[in-house]
Write an enzyme that holds these catalytic residues in place. Sequence first.
Site, PDB file in Angstrom:
ATOM      1  N   ALA A  14       0.826  -1.218   0.000  1.00  0.00           N
ATOM      2  CA  ALA A  14       0.000   0.000   0.000  1.00  0.00           C
ATOM      3  C   ALA A  14       0.860   1.269   0.000  1.00  0.00           C
ATOM      4  O   ALA A  14       0.426   2.326  -0.485  1.00  0.00           O
ATOM      5  CB  ALA A  14      -0.930   0.012   1.204  1.00  0.00           C
ATOM      6  N   SER A  84      -1.470  -5.439  10.289  1.00  0.00           N
ATOM      7  CA  SER A  84      -2.313  -5.573  11.498  1.00  0.00           C
ATOM      8  C   SER A  84      -3.789  -5.278  11.275  1.00  0.00           C
ATOM      9  O   SER A  84      -4.356  -4.371  11.886  1.00  0.00           O
ATOM     10  CB  SER A  84      -1.779  -4.671  12.616  1.00  0.00           C
ATOM     11  OG  SER A  84      -0.464  -5.039  12.948  1.00  0.00           O
TER      12      SER A  84
HETATM   13  P1  ADP Z   1       4.071  -1.426   2.247  1.00  0.00           P
HETATM   14  O1  ADP Z   1       5.082  -0.959   3.278  1.00  0.00           O
HETATM   15  O2  ADP Z   1       2.687  -0.965   2.544  1.00  0.00           O
HETATM   16  O3  ADP Z   1       4.138  -2.881   1.956  1.00  0.00           O
HETATM   17  P2  ADP Z   1       5.777   0.024   0.423  1.00  0.00           P
HETATM   18  O4  ADP Z   1       5.960   1.322   1.106  1.00  0.00           O
HETATM   19  O5  ADP Z   1       6.897  -0.964   0.499  1.00  0.00           O
HETATM   20  O6  ADP Z   1       4.431  -0.683   0.876  1.00  0.00           O
HETATM   21  O7  ADP Z   1       5.426   0.364  -1.097  1.00  0.00           O
HETATM   22  C1  ADP Z   1       5.215  -0.654  -2.061  1.00  0.00           C
HETATM   23  C2  ADP Z   1       5.721  -0.182  -3.418  1.00  0.00           C
HETATM   24  O8  ADP Z   1       4.848   0.822  -3.920  1.00  0.00           O
HETATM   25  C3  ADP Z   1       7.122   0.425  -3.357  1.00  0.00           C
HETATM   26  O9  ADP Z   1       7.838  -0.005  -4.494  1.00  0.00           O
HETATM   27  C4  ADP Z   1       6.857   1.914  -3.409  1.00  0.00           C
HETATM   28  O10 ADP Z   1       7.917   2.615  -4.005  1.00  0.00           O
HETATM   29  C5  ADP Z   1       5.597   1.974  -4.273  1.00  0.00           C
HETATM   30  N1  ADP Z   1       4.773   3.152  -3.977  1.00  0.00           N
HETATM   31  C6  ADP Z   1       4.218   3.493  -2.815  1.00  0.00           C
HETATM   32  N2  ADP Z   1       3.519   4.644  -2.915  1.00  0.00           N
HETATM   33  C7  ADP Z   1       3.654   5.048  -4.191  1.00  0.00           C
HETATM   34  C8  ADP Z   1       3.178   6.184  -4.936  1.00  0.00           C
HETATM   35  N3  ADP Z   1       2.414   7.146  -4.385  1.00  0.00           N
HETATM   36  N4  ADP Z   1       3.526   6.265  -6.232  1.00  0.00           N
HETATM   37  C9  ADP Z   1       4.295   5.310  -6.801  1.00  0.00           C
HETATM   38  N5  ADP Z   1       4.766   4.235  -6.174  1.00  0.00           N
HETATM   39  C10 ADP Z   1       4.452   4.092  -4.876  1.00  0.00           C
END
Ligand code: ADP
Length: 173
Positions: A14, A84
């Site tokens: 997300a 969670s």
């Molecule tokens: P989570 O911690 O919820 O599992 P992440 O922060 O690791 O998710 O993000 C998942 C992927 O989505 C990553 O590769 C991140 O760079 C990408 N991502 C997150 N938000 C955006 C956004 N607003 N635009 C483009 N890519 C995004």
Amino acid sequence: MDGRLYWITGLSGAGKTTIGNLLYTYLKGKYPNTVIFDGDALRQAFGNDLGYSAEDRFQCAMRYARLCRLLVEQDIHVVCCTISMFDQVREWNRRNIENYSEIYIEVPLAVLEERNQKNLYRDVKDGKREDVVGMDLKLQLPENPDIRLVNDGTRTPEEMCQVLIGELAKERQ
Ligand code: ADP
């Protein structure tokens, strides 16, 4: 009391960690007493003793919540990025942590599948795994988060973090 818990929740992929880290950097500039946790790091810190069944995930989530409370009570700002997806955990936070901001990062499943981090969602469809929250594991999405952010990729993570900071400021007024 000075500390606050920023409980950042949402499905895998997300953007919790990405946006959480940006929030952390912003907060740390204002309050040196700021820490960041994410679910994977906490799992490791606790020795990887719990698995990914619903019961184990629940136990993990409760651990994180209790740990966060301990810190918030000592005036620490805690950004906690965790899936969670349990009503009971969020209710516990609300009851037990005075300064609590629940932030739900919402992303349409189609976008999550496209991001397809760790191939989680494809593997479920291919029948390779069943333990992905949002697919097979029963979901209890946050119904009354303090802040709901739709992170569908139309805005950059930095823009999303600015929106979040604005919402947090409104919440505190
Ligand atoms: P989570 O911690 O919820 O599992 P992440 O922060 O690791 O998710 O993000 C998942 C992927 O989505 C990553 O590769 C991140 O760079 C990408 N991502 C997150 N938000 C955006 C956004 N607003 N635009 C483009 N890519 C995004």
